[in-house]
Design a protein around this motif. Structure first.
Motif, short mmCIF file in Angstrom:
data_model
loop_
_atom_site.label_atom_id
_atom_site.label_comp_id
_atom_site.label_asym_id
_atom_site.label_seq_id
_atom_site.Cartn_x
_atom_site.Cartn_y
_atom_site.Cartn_z
N ASN A 15 0.65 5.79 -0.62
CA ASN A 15 -0.20 6.97 -0.80
C ASN A 15 0.29 7.81 -1.97
O ASN A 15 1.50 8.06 -2.10
CB ASN A 15 -0.21 7.83 0.47
N ASP B 83 0.04 11.53 -3.73
CA ASP B 83 -0.32 12.88 -3.29
C ASP B 83 -0.23 13.87 -4.44
O ASP B 83 0.40 13.59 -5.47
CB ASP B 83 0.56 13.33 -2.10
N SER C 289 0.85 -1.19 0.00
CA SER C 289 0.00 0.00 0.00
C SER C 289 0.89 1.23 0.00
O SER C 289 1.89 1.30 0.73
CB SER C 289 -0.90 -0.01 1.25
N GLY D 51 2.53 8.71 -6.98
CA GLY D 51 3.17 7.90 -5.94
C GLY D 51 4.05 6.84 -6.57
O GLY D 51 4.07 6.67 -7.79
N ASN E 167 -5.06 6.65 -1.45
CA ASN E 167 -4.41 5.38 -1.15
C ASN E 167 -4.45 4.44 -2.36
O ASN E 167 -5.47 4.28 -3.02
CB ASN E 167 -5.10 4.70 0.05
N TYR F 126 -2.18 13.28 -8.86
CA TYR F 126 -1.67 12.50 -7.73
C TYR F 126 -0.59 11.53 -8.23
O TYR F 126 -0.80 10.79 -9.20
CB TYR F 126 -2.81 11.73 -7.06
N THR G 99 -4.24 13.21 -0.34
CA THR G 99 -3.61 11.91 -0.64
C THR G 99 -4.68 10.91 -1.08
O THR G 99 -5.84 11.01 -0.69
CB THR G 99 -2.88 11.32 0.59
N GLN H 105 -12.60 14.69 -2.67
CA GLN H 105 -11.13 14.60 -2.75
C GLN H 105 -10.58 15.87 -3.41
O GLN H 105 -11.10 16.30 -4.45
CB GLN H 105 -10.74 13.38 -3.61
#
Lengths: 196, 156
Positions: A110, A112, A108, A188, A128, A186, A126, A181
């Motif tokens: 996050n 951002d 997992s 990651g 997930n 985003y 963020t 949201q």
């Protein structure tokens, strides 16, 4: 008595012959396998030393698929979006055939939007990302055939393909977008570690 | 007839003595090569004398003698078209033992210096083991690298 004398001569002849043959054999050994000075005998033989340097294990991105989820409109409800393993990111692990490798990955992470918010303004947030479903492998087959789930920390043996040990990993996953949201790009990173 | 029997007996005795003279032997043979464990570049590979992959040599003499053992040792392992791999041999990687073919309990010596064994008894087996350390640097291309080791014995 005459018979006895004849025998005596015969035996001595035999003895001399035997002794001469022995000396001759020893001389042949000296010439073919040794060199001597006086009574010294010198002999030499060789042995081989060998070492096989193995091909190191590498991992690289393979194929054109990515883990890009595209544009998503926010709403006041929770949303999820999934990319299947087959349509997700494919990795190629290479090394010596038969090498046992251990696969570790983030279950997992996050994502951002901080870079986007910094550049364009807005609220940071963020999202997930979970490795769900779990990654799979198809051994040395670059096509999505007979996939087998790889648990985090699981091991697989690299399979020979044209003299190189190969392993294809397929990683998909799921993101969860919270109600309202914050908008933005985003980003990651998911790390796939291969140890051997 | 009695004289004939005596002569026959004498002849057999002489033949026996002659045969002993003919069995004078001095030999040196290789029993095993050094095979370093497969490694990745950047990882040393060591073979101990007690390792089954160590080189082993056998020396025999059936006459009392002094014995010297010396090596011509490579400094690198080679593979065509690839850079050399350094290899080292030192006192912790060479040993010998009389009579018993087992490196456990053998006597270590520096393979870079001539070994002298004085007063080796009649009909003695001498076993010599040689290990070493190969040092493949990072970036060494995958391949098989080899070298030749020469052992020379002098008996006098």
């Amino acid at each position: 008595m005459k018979f006895a004398v004849t025998i005596i001569l015969g035996m001595f002849l035999f003895l001399n012959t035997s002794f001469s043959q022995t000396e001759s054999e020893e001389a042949e050994i000296d010439l073919s396998a040794a060199s001597g000075v006086g009574d010294a005998i010198q002999l030499s033989v060789t042995a081989n030393a060998s070492l096989l340097v193995l091909k190191g294990v590498s991992i690289s991105v393979s194929g054109s698929n990515t883990l890009a989820f595209g544009d998503i409109f926010t709403s006041n409800i929770t949303q999820t979006k999934t990319i299947t393993n087959q349509n997700g990111q494919k990795f190629l692990v290479q090394g010596n055939s038969g090498t046992n490798v251990i696969i570790n990955y983030n279950t997992s992470v996050n994502l951002d939007n901080s870079l986007w918010a910094l550049q364009f303004g807005g609220t940071q947030g963020t999202i997930n990302f979970s490795v769900n479903p779990l990654p799979v492998q198809t051994l040395a087959n670059s096509n999505y055939i007979s996939p087998v789930t790889i648990n985090n920390g699981g091991s697989v043996v690299l399979t020979n393909s044209g003299g190189v040990g190969k392993l294809y990993l397929w990683v998909g996953g799921k993101i969860t977008i919270n109600p309202n949201q914050p908008i933005g790009d985003y980003i990651g990173y998911i790390n796939i570690n291969v140890s051997y | 007839m009695k004289l004939f029997q005596i002569i026959i007996l004498s002849a057999i005795l002489v033949i026996t003595i002659s045969s002993n003279y003919g069995m004078c032997q001095r030999s040196l043979s290789k029993l095993n090569d050094i095979v370093f464990d497969n490694v990745f570049a950047g990882t040393d590979s060591e073979v101990l004398v007690t390792d089954p992959n160590a080189a082993e040599f056998y020396i025999y003499t059936n006459t009392p003698s002094h014995l010297t053992v010396s090596f011509v040792l490579p400094t690198v392992l080679k593979s065509s078209g690839n850079p050399d791999i350094p290899v080292t041999f030192d006192m912790s990687h060479a040993s010998y033992r009389k009579t018993t073919n087992n490196p456990n309990g053998s006597t270590y010596f520096n393979p870079g210096v001539q070994l002298v064994l004085s007063g080796v008894a009649n009909k003695t087996n001498v076993y010599v083991w040689l290990g070493g350390v190969a040092h493949p640097p990072n970036g060494t291309p995958p391949a098989t690298y080899t070298a030749t080791i020469t052992i020379t014995t002098t008996q006098y």
